[in-house]
Every structure is written in C-alpha cells, then in structure tokens.
Scaffold this active site. Structure first.
Site, PDB file in Angstrom:
ATOM      1  N   GLU A 134       0.826  -1.202   0.000  1.00 43.94           N
ATOM      2  CA  GLU A 134       0.000   0.000   0.000  1.00 43.94           C
ATOM      3  C   GLU A 134       0.866   1.260   0.000  1.00 43.94           C
ATOM      4  O   GLU A 134       0.567   2.225  -0.691  1.00 43.94           O
ATOM      5  CB  GLU A 134      -0.920  -0.016   1.224  1.00 43.94           C
ATOM      6  CG  GLU A 134      -1.729   1.243   1.447  1.00 43.94           C
ATOM      7  CD  GLU A 134      -2.860   1.445   0.458  1.00 43.94           C
ATOM      8  OE1 GLU A 134      -3.196   0.507  -0.280  1.00 43.94           O
ATOM      9  OE2 GLU A 134      -3.407   2.556   0.412  1.00 43.94           O
ATOM     10  N   GLY A 148      18.778   7.256  -2.202  1.00 41.84           N
ATOM     11  CA  GLY A 148      20.012   6.963  -2.927  1.00 41.84           C
ATOM     12  C   GLY A 148      20.898   5.958  -2.220  1.00 41.84           C
ATOM     13  O   GLY A 148      22.016   5.686  -2.653  1.00 41.84           O
ATOM     14  N   TYR A 197      10.979   0.885 -10.463  1.00 41.64           N
ATOM     15  CA  TYR A 197      10.202  -0.359 -10.425  1.00 41.64           C
ATOM     16  C   TYR A 197      10.450  -1.212 -11.669  1.00 41.64           C
ATOM     17  O   TYR A 197      10.520  -2.424 -11.605  1.00 41.64           O
ATOM     18  CB  TYR A 197       8.707  -0.041 -10.298  1.00 41.64           C
ATOM     19  CG  TYR A 197       8.338   0.677  -9.017  1.00 41.64           C
ATOM     20  CD1 TYR A 197       9.020   0.433  -7.824  1.00 41.64           C
ATOM     21  CD2 TYR A 197       7.297   1.611  -8.987  1.00 41.64           C
ATOM     22  CE1 TYR A 197       8.685   1.097  -6.654  1.00 41.64           C
ATOM     23  CE2 TYR A 197       6.949   2.267  -7.818  1.00 41.64           C
ATOM     24  CZ  TYR A 197       7.639   2.012  -6.661  1.00 41.64           C
ATOM     25  OH  TYR A 197       7.300   2.664  -5.500  1.00 41.64           O
TER      26      TYR A 197
END
Lengths: 162, 162
Positions: A88, A98, A136
């Site tokens: 979620e 980073g 992603y």
C-alpha cells in the site's frame, strides 16, 4: 550520510505506532495529499496490532535512525486463485534516498510474497512519479497500463448503499 | 427474458464453488485473459470457505438461474487509517445484462462497506471498457486517473526475492 551497510529492515511493533504515523504524514506531503490523512495513533494501533490485524509494516533503519517504511496486506487474485501481496505504501525519507533502502524494502517484501506462496506482488504508483516508475521497471515489475481504479467514498458511497 | 423483479442477491456457500469457477472463466474470456486463469475448485474452496477466508462472494440469481457474481475482500488505506472494501471481480452473464443486476450487486457491496465501517469502496476497470466506465460514473464513483498498478510475478518475483 549513512552507510548502506548499516541499513536494517525490521518488522514494526506496537511501540512504533507514533513513528509510523509520522512517516505516513511525510509520505502524504510528498504525494500532495496531506489533506487526506485522517489516520490516528489509536486507529493504527488497532488495525496493525489489534485482535484482527488488517495490514503489516516493515521499518528501515539507517544505523539507529528510522529511514523509511513499507505497509502491506494480502489481496486476492481470482484468476490466479490465491492471495497476493499488496504494497500500500513505500516511503524513504528524503535525506536517506540513494542508499538502496527502497530496494531493500522491496526485496524483503518479494521474499515475504514468495515465502507465503503469493501469486503476485503488486502496488500502485502515481503516473507523474517518473523516478519511481523507472526504479520499479528496473526491478522487473510490469506496469498494468490498461487498468484504472474507481473509488466510491463519503456521501456517494452512502447514497448508493441506501 | 428474466424479470428484474425476480433478481436475488445471496452470499455464496461452499456448494457454489463449481458455479463460481465457471463464472470466473466466463469473465476471463470477456476480459481476453482466459490464459491467465489457473484457479481450481479445490483452491477456491480453500480461499473462500477454508479456515482463513481471503475473499467473499455474492451471487446474483434471475429467478433460479445464476446470472452474475461479485468477489471482494478488504484492503487497507493508510491515509484513511481503516480498512476498505475492494471489489476484485464483478460479472453479469451476457444474457442477463440490461436488467440492473450489476447495479444490484454494487448496491449490496456499498451497503456492506457502510455496515462494516469501510472508508472506501474501490475496484479496477480496463480503460477500454467504456460501458463499464460510464456505468460506474453514473453511480457516483470517481476514476483515479493518475494511479497505475505495478505487478511482479513469476520469475521476476523470485529473482528479486533471492
């Protein structure tokens, strides 16, 4: 600056509730949705650590400093016929970015999904959040371009129910 | 043609599992995703009616003929701080469309969401499914245009986990 070697991922416990709420607020600010946060410490305590938990939280620490969190629960895929893991919220505080902390959290969640025999590991992202989308994709995740979420809430929900 | 007055919405029981699986397959065919259905009767029996149910099903009957179904579970909104109702699948068999059965199922789900103190009632739709999108908007639901779902599954999921 913290050293990546000192990052730890731990399961949140009940005494982490104030920290979790603070990070939820930090995340909402980043997503330009601060006005939508109505969560409270008592509410979070109940849903995360009450008799019937609705979600689970992982915390990331850089040394002894809280650096980020992931909140997840199980959803269910009809086609796959078994539960999945749904992330979620994923958030890394700006000063700790980073360092690979987001990746460490996602790795731990992927491991949890595999351990629990989940068919899928899913989450949502805002379409203007290019850094997240690129990140992603590098992990091998696929964007479900055709799907849109519909939401009924507030008065519209009550009206349909009545 | 069935009469709308004879439509009934009921909670599915364990003996409805074969019917539910058949309707999941009908839905997958409509969504052009038949190759993705790996659900089985035994799997559905466990996740819907086992020791720890992962989802719930409503069935719609037109007279004594099964006309559609809704499968749902609870998700969780961090910002709202409580659970929501997530509709995973809504399907009305083609020969029973135009009778208001989809609306009856959604109304029952909205009532369930309100009864269970859910902050939101949500679902997803394919962006090319214009009839569905128009229907949902008429009910007062809002499309979350900015959100995209990411998915990790299969080998990519195992790889991140390892």
């Amino acid at each position: 600056m913290s050293d990546i070697a000192s990052v730890r991922i731990v399961r949140a416990t009940e005494r982490d509730v104030p920290l979790i709420l603070q990070m939820i607020r930090d995340l909402a600010e980043y997503e330009r949705m601060s006005d939508q946060v109505v969560a409270t410490e008592n509410g979070l305590r109940e849903v995360l650590f009450g008799a019937r938990p609705q979600a689970e939280v992982l915390l990331a620490y850089a040394g002894d400093r809280p650096a980020g969190f992931a909140l997840f629960f199980h959803n269910f895929s009809t086609f796959v016929g078994r539960r999945g893991l749904y992330l979620e919220d994923l958030f890394v505080r700006p000063e700790f970015r980073g360092l690979g902390i987001g990746r460490r959290l996602l790795t731990e969640l992927a491991r949890t999904a595999v351990d629990r025999n989940c068919g899928r590991f899913e989450w949502s992202v805002l379409d203007w959040n290019e850094p997240a989308i690129g990140f992603y994709r590098k992990l091998g995740a696929e964007m479900m371009k055709e799907w849109r979420i519909f939401r009924l809430t507030g008065d519209a929900l009550k009206q349909l129910a009545s």
